[in-house]
Motif scaffolding. Structure first.
Motif, PDB file in Angstrom:
ATOM      1  N   SER A 170       0.831  -1.212   0.000  1.00 35.28           N
ATOM      2  CA  SER A 170       0.000   0.000   0.000  1.00 35.28           C
ATOM      3  C   SER A 170       0.862   1.258   0.000  1.00 35.28           C
ATOM      4  O   SER A 170       0.588   2.216  -0.727  1.00 35.28           O
ATOM      5  N   LEU A 171       1.924   1.248   0.826  1.00 38.00           N
ATOM      6  CA  LEU A 171       2.820   2.408   0.856  1.00 38.00           C
ATOM      7  C   LEU A 171       3.589   2.552  -0.444  1.00 38.00           C
ATOM      8  O   LEU A 171       3.824   3.674  -0.914  1.00 38.00           O
ATOM      9  N   ALA A 172       3.979   1.433  -1.047  1.00 35.10           N
ATOM     10  CA  ALA A 172       4.673   1.491  -2.340  1.00 35.10           C
ATOM     11  C   ALA A 172       3.789   2.145  -3.390  1.00 35.10           C
ATOM     12  O   ALA A 172       4.253   2.963  -4.204  1.00 35.10           O
ATOM     13  N   VAL A 173       2.496   1.804  -3.380  1.00 35.02           N
ATOM     14  CA  VAL A 173       1.551   2.396  -4.332  1.00 35.02           C
ATOM     15  C   VAL A 173       1.385   3.889  -4.060  1.00 35.02           C
ATOM     16  O   VAL A 173       1.461   4.721  -4.968  1.00 35.02           O
ATOM     17  N   GLY A 174       1.163   4.248  -2.789  1.00 35.41           N
ATOM     18  CA  GLY A 174       0.922   5.648  -2.450  1.00 35.41           C
ATOM     19  C   GLY A 174       2.112   6.549  -2.715  1.00 35.41           C
ATOM     20  O   GLY A 174       1.974   7.630  -3.315  1.00 35.41           O
ATOM     21  N   ILE A 175       3.306   6.113  -2.285  1.00 37.78           N
ATOM     22  CA  ILE A 175       4.501   6.941  -2.490  1.00 37.78           C
ATOM     23  C   ILE A 175       4.831   7.042  -3.978  1.00 37.78           C
ATOM     24  O   ILE A 175       5.233   8.100  -4.467  1.00 37.78           O
ATOM     25  N   SER A 176       4.648   5.951  -4.718  1.00 34.83           N
ATOM     26  CA  SER A 176       4.884   5.978  -6.172  1.00 34.83           C
ATOM     27  C   SER A 176       3.958   6.968  -6.855  1.00 34.83           C
ATOM     28  O   SER A 176       4.367   7.681  -7.781  1.00 34.83           O
ATOM     29  N   LEU A 177       2.721   7.015  -6.385  1.00 39.63           N
ATOM     30  CA  LEU A 177       1.756   7.934  -6.999  1.00 39.63           C
ATOM     31  C   LEU A 177       2.167   9.380  -6.769  1.00 39.63           C
ATOM     32  O   LEU A 177       2.002  10.238  -7.662  1.00 39.63           O
ATOM     33  N   VAL A 178       2.731   9.687  -5.599  1.00 41.29           N
ATOM     34  CA  VAL A 178       3.227  11.046  -5.345  1.00 41.29           C
ATOM     35  C   VAL A 178       4.358  11.378  -6.307  1.00 41.29           C
ATOM     36  O   VAL A 178       4.377  12.440  -6.949  1.00 41.29           O
ATOM     37  N   ALA A 179       5.328  10.451  -6.422  1.00 40.45           N
ATOM     38  CA  ALA A 179       6.478  10.684  -7.294  1.00 40.45           C
ATOM     39  C   ALA A 179       6.058  10.807  -8.756  1.00 40.45           C
ATOM     40  O   ALA A 179       6.544  11.675  -9.495  1.00 40.45           O
ATOM     41  N   ILE A 180       5.136   9.948  -9.190  1.00 45.82           N
ATOM     42  CA  ILE A 180       4.678   9.983 -10.586  1.00 45.82           C
ATOM     43  C   ILE A 180       3.908  11.269 -10.877  1.00 45.82           C
ATOM     44  O   ILE A 180       4.021  11.842 -11.963  1.00 45.82           O
ATOM     45  N   SER A 181       3.135  11.754  -9.914  1.00 43.43           N
ATOM     46  CA  SER A 181       2.386  13.004 -10.107  1.00 43.43           C
ATOM     47  C   SER A 181       3.335  14.183 -10.293  1.00 43.43           C
ATOM     48  O   SER A 181       3.113  15.049 -11.148  1.00 43.43           O
ATOM     49  N   VAL A 182       4.409  14.213  -9.504  1.00 42.09           N
ATOM     50  CA  VAL A 182       5.404  15.285  -9.660  1.00 42.09           C
ATOM     51  C   VAL A 182       6.086  15.160 -11.015  1.00 42.09           C
ATOM     52  O   VAL A 182       6.258  16.158 -11.737  1.00 42.09           O
ATOM     53  N   LEU A 183       6.486  13.924 -11.375  1.00 42.77           N
ATOM     54  CA  LEU A 183       7.124  13.685 -12.670  1.00 42.77           C
ATOM     55  C   LEU A 183       6.221  14.118 -13.819  1.00 42.77           C
ATOM     56  O   LEU A 183       6.661  14.799 -14.753  1.00 42.77           O
ATOM     57  N   ALA A 184       4.959  13.734 -13.749  1.00 42.43           N
ATOM     58  CA  ALA A 184       4.014  14.066 -14.820  1.00 42.43           C
ATOM     59  C   ALA A 184       3.801  15.574 -14.928  1.00 42.43           C
ATOM     60  O   ALA A 184       3.715  16.125 -16.034  1.00 42.43           O
ATOM     61  N   SER A 185       3.729  16.254 -13.792  1.00 47.33           N
ATOM     62  CA  SER A 185       3.538  17.704 -13.811  1.00 47.33           C
ATOM     63  C   SER A 185       4.747  18.411 -14.411  1.00 47.33           C
ATOM     64  O   SER A 185       4.604  19.363 -15.185  1.00 47.33           O
ATOM     65  N   VAL A 186       5.933  17.944 -14.062  1.00 50.80           N
ATOM     66  CA  VAL A 186       7.152  18.543 -14.599  1.00 50.80           C
ATOM     67  C   VAL A 186       7.241  18.296 -16.107  1.00 50.80           C
ATOM     68  O   VAL A 186       7.551  19.203 -16.888  1.00 50.80           O
ATOM     69  N   ALA A 187       6.959  17.054 -16.525  1.00 53.71           N
ATOM     70  CA  ALA A 187       6.996  16.737 -17.960  1.00 53.71           C
ATOM     71  C   ALA A 187       5.927  17.511 -18.719  1.00 53.71           C
ATOM     72  O   ALA A 187       6.187  18.063 -19.796  1.00 53.71           O
ATOM     73  N   GLY A 188       4.728  17.567 -18.137  1.00 50.17           N
ATOM     74  CA  GLY A 188       3.630  18.254 -18.818  1.00 50.17           C
ATOM     75  C   GLY A 188       3.834  19.739 -18.961  1.00 50.17           C
ATOM     76  O   GLY A 188       3.389  20.351 -19.942  1.00 50.17           O
TER      77      GLY A 188
END
Length: 442
Positions: A380-398
């Motif tokens: 559960s923590l792996a999913v949640g923390i990954s989602l935070v990191a991916i959201s930042v990555l996606a915002s920076v890329a976008g």
């Protein structure tokens, strides 16, 4: 539709009667909604003057169909009376042989006006403008000017703005009809005109012209050549068409589709498929890379099978976050809302927004995964923390990719979507598996 019912019943008088009190734009819309075989019949019910007005509002495909239906003289009567800018747009859509034939048979004045517009590059102010305007001289009196307006009003597209030029046709001032009407009849135009004139050049992009008219709330803007000689005006009705056209084009591009200026729903399916398949192949290749990464992680997936269930959630959410960022940035670039903010400031702002979104979404995803996996906090923590990191990555890329593409001369609207998907899918999956290894100590 009542018009179609009357035409099907061959009640031509009834059909003509319901068209008489209707505005030209509404008549054009009604004709476009008819079956193709009935469009020419309905158009023939209009008087000559009505037909000329209605024809300018019709979609280019309907205009072309009517040209093929009419006899040569009927076509010439309509085309010759069209305003030059509308005629030039029609000629852009017609085959070259038809354009040559029509040009040859226009009156000399209309032929010269149309040829002048067609001589400018497509998508520029020169191609968009109309040469039908009223020009004045500074030494004219208000009374003389009013008399000139009365004599020329029928031959010009707009009389709300009056343009003052010198002997060499250089634009020297502008005068509104309101200021003219309230002035003393004996006053000279030079005493009441505005000398600080906002204008555009014939080579300026039509989107820039539309933005300028919107910014200053103009009804029209003068167009000058390189020597600042007045050659035409662009009116607000033409700009509205351009805004719709450019917005449609940007929306198509953000979907990975190049419209080429054609009406998508009137384009044959083979052409539609050809235009859409290019970026779909790019995304297919991206998914192949993502699949290869997942395959390389078979060992961790065999040990913790439940990790596989959350891959679509993470990549899908990341893609949506990136699309939101790219949409607002591309829109800001097009409207110049970002001209006071540098790329670094915009990217940082979106990165912080992505982090906030990631925390909110990650918290919900963590709790959902915890419930779904019956209390497994590690996954559960792996999913949640990954989602935070991916959201930042996606915002920076976008937010960052549109600036990069514009800097190298590529269209941000067309290029951003597939590259954002690539970055989020590939890097997102790598982030997820590496975080899972770290948290699960595998």
């Amino acid at each position: 539709m009542q018009l179609q019912m009357l035409l099907e019943a061959e009640d031509l008088q009834g059909a003509k009667a319901i068209l008489v009190p209707v505005q030209p734009a509404d008549i054009a819309e009604a004709i476009e909604g008819l079956p193709e075989a009935m469009q020419a019949i309905a158009f023939r019910l209009l008087s000559k003057d009505e037909a000329i007005e209605v024809y300018e509002y019709l979609d280019s495909s309907v205009q072309q169909a009517l040209i093929e239906e009419f006899r040569r003289q009927e076509v010439l009567d309509i085309v010759d009376k069209m305003s030059p800018d509308d005629r030039a747009r029609l000629f852009d859509e017609l085959p070259a042989t038809v354009v040559r034939r029509l040009l040859e048979q226009l009156t000399p004045t209309e032929r010269q006006a149309t040829a002048q517009l067609l001589g400018y590059e497509a998508g520029t102010a020169g191609r968009l403008m109309t040469p039908e305007y009223i020009s004045l001289k500074e030494n004219m009196t208000v009374a003389e000017t009013l008399e000139r307006i009365r004599s020329l009003a029928h031959a010009t597209e707009i009389i709300y703005y009056l343009y003052i030029t010198d002997a060499a046709r250089h634009l020297s001032g502008i005068l509104s009809l309101r200021d003219l009407v309230i002035a003393n009849p004996d006053q000279k135009i030079g005493d009441i005109m505005t000398r600080d004139v906002v204008c555009v050049y014939t080579s300026d992009d039509q989107e820039e012209v539309a933005r300028l008219i919107g910014r200053y709330d103009f009804l029209a803007v003068p167009v000058v050549d390189r020597e600042k000689r007045l050659v035409g005006i662009v009116t607000v009705d033409d700009v509205i068409d351009i805004i719709e056209q450019e917005t449609t084009e940007d929306i198509y591009k953000q979907g990975g589709l190049q419209s080429g200026g054609d009406n998508y729903f009137q384009t044959d399916l083979l052409t539609v498929a050809r235009k859409r398949v290019v970026w779909l192949f790019v995304l297919l290749l991206t998914n192949t890379v993502t699949g290869t990464i997942i395959k390389a992680e078979e060992e961790i997936l065999r040990q913790v099978v439940s990790l596989a269930a959350f891959i679509p959630l993470l990549t899908g959410t990341g893609g949506n976050v990136g699309s939101q960022s790219s949409t607002v940035v591309i829109r800001g670039l097009n409207t110049e809302e970002l001209r006071e903010m540098g790329p670094a400031q915009v990217v940082m702002r979106e990165a912080i927004a992505g982090a906030l979104l990631g925390v909110m979404l990650g918290t919900v995803a963590t709790l959902w995964a915890f419930w779904l996996l019956n209390g497994d906090w590690s996954v559960s923590l792996a999913v949640g923390i990954s989602l935070v990191a991916i959201s930042v990555l996606a915002s920076v890329a976008g937010s960052g990719l549109p600036f990069i593409f514009r800097a190298v001369g590529l269209d941000p609207a067309l290029m951003s979507a597939p590259f954002i998907t690539t970055a989020v899918d590939v890097l997102g999956v790598l982030i997820y598996f590496n975080l899972a290894r770290l948290i699960l100590k595998l």
